[in-house]
Design a protein around this motif. Structure first.
Motif, short mmCIF file in Angstrom:
data_model
loop_
_atom_site.label_atom_id
_atom_site.label_comp_id
_atom_site.label_asym_id
_atom_site.label_seq_id
_atom_site.Cartn_x
_atom_site.Cartn_y
_atom_site.Cartn_z
N PHE A 113 0.84 -1.19 0.00
CA PHE A 113 0.00 0.00 0.00
C PHE A 113 0.87 1.25 0.00
N GLN A 114 0.26 2.36 -0.40
CA GLN A 114 1.05 3.59 -0.51
C GLN A 114 1.73 3.94 0.82
N PHE A 115 0.99 3.84 1.89
CA PHE A 115 1.58 4.16 3.19
C PHE A 115 1.84 2.88 3.97
N HIS A 116 2.28 1.88 3.23
CA HIS A 116 2.77 0.57 3.69
C HIS A 116 1.90 -0.20 4.67
N HIS A 117 1.14 0.48 5.55
CA HIS A 117 0.23 -0.24 6.46
C HIS A 117 0.94 -1.31 7.27
N LEU A 118 2.18 -1.08 7.67
CA LEU A 118 2.82 -2.04 8.58
C LEU A 118 2.17 -1.87 9.95
N MET A 119 2.17 -2.94 10.73
CA MET A 119 1.59 -2.81 12.07
C MET A 119 2.63 -2.19 12.97
N ARG A 120 2.25 -1.07 13.58
CA ARG A 120 3.20 -0.22 14.31
C ARG A 120 3.81 -0.91 15.53
N GLU A 121 3.02 -1.78 16.16
CA GLU A 121 3.49 -2.36 17.43
C GLU A 121 4.33 -3.62 17.22
N LEU A 122 4.42 -4.05 15.94
CA LEU A 122 5.22 -5.25 15.65
C LEU A 122 6.55 -4.86 15.01
N THR A 123 7.56 -5.70 15.18
CA THR A 123 8.85 -5.45 14.53
C THR A 123 8.73 -5.76 13.04
N ALA A 124 9.76 -5.35 12.29
CA ALA A 124 9.79 -5.66 10.85
C ALA A 124 9.66 -7.17 10.65
N ARG A 125 10.40 -7.94 11.45
CA ARG A 125 10.36 -9.40 11.34
C ARG A 125 8.93 -9.92 11.56
N GLU A 126 8.29 -9.43 12.63
CA GLU A 126 6.94 -9.91 12.95
C GLU A 126 5.93 -9.51 11.87
N ASN A 127 6.13 -8.30 11.30
CA ASN A 127 5.24 -7.87 10.22
C ASN A 127 5.36 -8.81 9.02
N VAL A 128 6.58 -9.23 8.71
CA VAL A 128 6.79 -10.10 7.55
C VAL A 128 6.28 -11.52 7.84
N MET A 129 6.34 -11.93 9.11
CA MET A 129 5.86 -13.27 9.49
C MET A 129 4.33 -13.36 9.44
N MET A 130 3.67 -12.20 9.64
CA MET A 130 2.21 -12.19 9.85
C MET A 130 1.39 -12.89 8.75
N PRO A 131 1.61 -12.57 7.45
CA PRO A 131 0.78 -13.22 6.43
C PRO A 131 0.93 -14.74 6.43
N CYS A 132 2.15 -15.23 6.73
CA CYS A 132 2.36 -16.69 6.78
C CYS A 132 1.59 -17.29 7.94
N MET A 133 1.62 -16.59 9.08
CA MET A 133 0.95 -17.15 10.25
C MET A 133 -0.57 -17.15 10.04
N ILE A 134 -1.07 -16.10 9.37
CA ILE A 134 -2.51 -16.07 9.05
C ILE A 134 -2.84 -17.24 8.13
N ALA A 135 -1.90 -17.58 7.25
CA ALA A 135 -2.13 -18.68 6.31
C ALA A 135 -1.92 -20.05 6.96
#
Ligand SMILES: Nc1ncnc2c1ncn2[C@@H]1O[C@H](COP(=O)(O)OP(=O)(O)OP(=O)(O)O)[C@@H](O)[C@H]1O
Ligand SMILES: [Mg+2]
Length: 233
Positions: free
Chosen positions: A94-116
């Motif tokens: 997304f244009q303003f990336h929509h990363l989750m602020r309270e999670l680290t970069a690593r946790e943000n990248v892990m999130m879609p896999c964990m949802i899957a």
């Protein structure tokens, strides 16, 4: 042999009704994207670029028309099936990336896999690999507020790739970056295409980006038209 068709839109229309007013944003879009292509979508503000991207990624339902992703009719599915299909096949930046602020970069990248449904340890391995690919391994434990704008966008690209999507849809990925940082992001996108054949559809106003794209599609008056990046309308 012709490359696999990743995306086909046939006569897609989209109208919005607000109160007594109806806006016909998309009035008949036909386009297709093949595996490994980088396709840019350009057009003035309000023309419907984000709306089109959201329909391509099954985030928004078209008023009429058909969206086929890798041979599958996305809007022929139930809502639940579509949500699961989207999570497996489409990566969004997304244009303003929509990363989750309270999670680290690593946790943000892990999130879609964990949802899957991927295990935490496998998601961590995948995140490590992707953070290396976007050269963020030294910032993996930083939260978005502790990253630069370009680093946040690279983390957003890593997150979009987490589930090995068939295609990545990006809305103005370099819109809020300075020209050098924007150029680095573009190099990253082209690097991913060249190394793993990643398919991208990118909405952009950035001449440096659409000038490099394999194809440029201009939106105007509800229609999509192929154009040359050298002489956009
Ligand atoms: N949920 C909605 N309800 C009503 N109108 C909407 C809605 N979403 C978008 N629109 C309208 O549809 C049109 C297209 O919006 P869209 O966000 O797709 O434009 P855009 O090309 O992405 O513009 P920009 O370059 O400014 O991001 C605009 O006129 C917008 O006001
Ligand atoms: Mg937009």
């Amino acid at each position: 042999m012709a490359a696999r068709e990743m995306l086909r839109l046939t006569n897609v229309t989209k109208s919005f009704e607000t109160g007594s007013e109806r806006i016909d944003v998309l009035t008949g879009i036909d386009l297709s994207v093949r595996e490994g292509e980088i396709v840019a979508i350009i057009g003035p503000s309000g023309v419907g670029k984000s709306t089109l991207l959201h329909i391509m990624g099954a985030l928004e339902v078209p008023t009429a028309g058909e969206v086929i992703v890798d041979g599958v009719d996305v809007f022929g599915m139930s809502d639940d099936e579509r949500a699961s299909f989207r999570n497996r096949t489409v990566g969004f930046v997304f244009q303003f990336h929509h990363l989750m602020r309270e999670l680290t970069a690593r946790e943000n990248v892990m999130m879609p896999c964990m949802i899957a449904g991927v295990s935490r340890s496998d998601a961590a391995v995948r995140a490590e690999e992707l953070l290396r690919a976007v050269r963020l391994e030294d910032r993996a434990d930083h939260k978005p507020g502790e990253l630069s704008g370009g680093e946040e966008q690279r983390a957003a690209v890593a997150r979009a790739l987490a589930t090995r999507p068939l295609m990545v849809l990006a809305d103005e990925p370099s819109g809020n970056l300075d020209s050098v940082t924007g150029e680095e992001l573009h190099d990253l996108i082209w690097g991913l295409r060249d190394s793993i054949g990643q398919t991208f559809v990118i909405v952009t106003h950035n001449r440096g980006l659409y000038g490099r794209a394999d194809r440029v599609i201009a939106l105007k008056d509800g229609h999509a038209r192929e154009t040359s990046g050298d002489s956009p309308p």
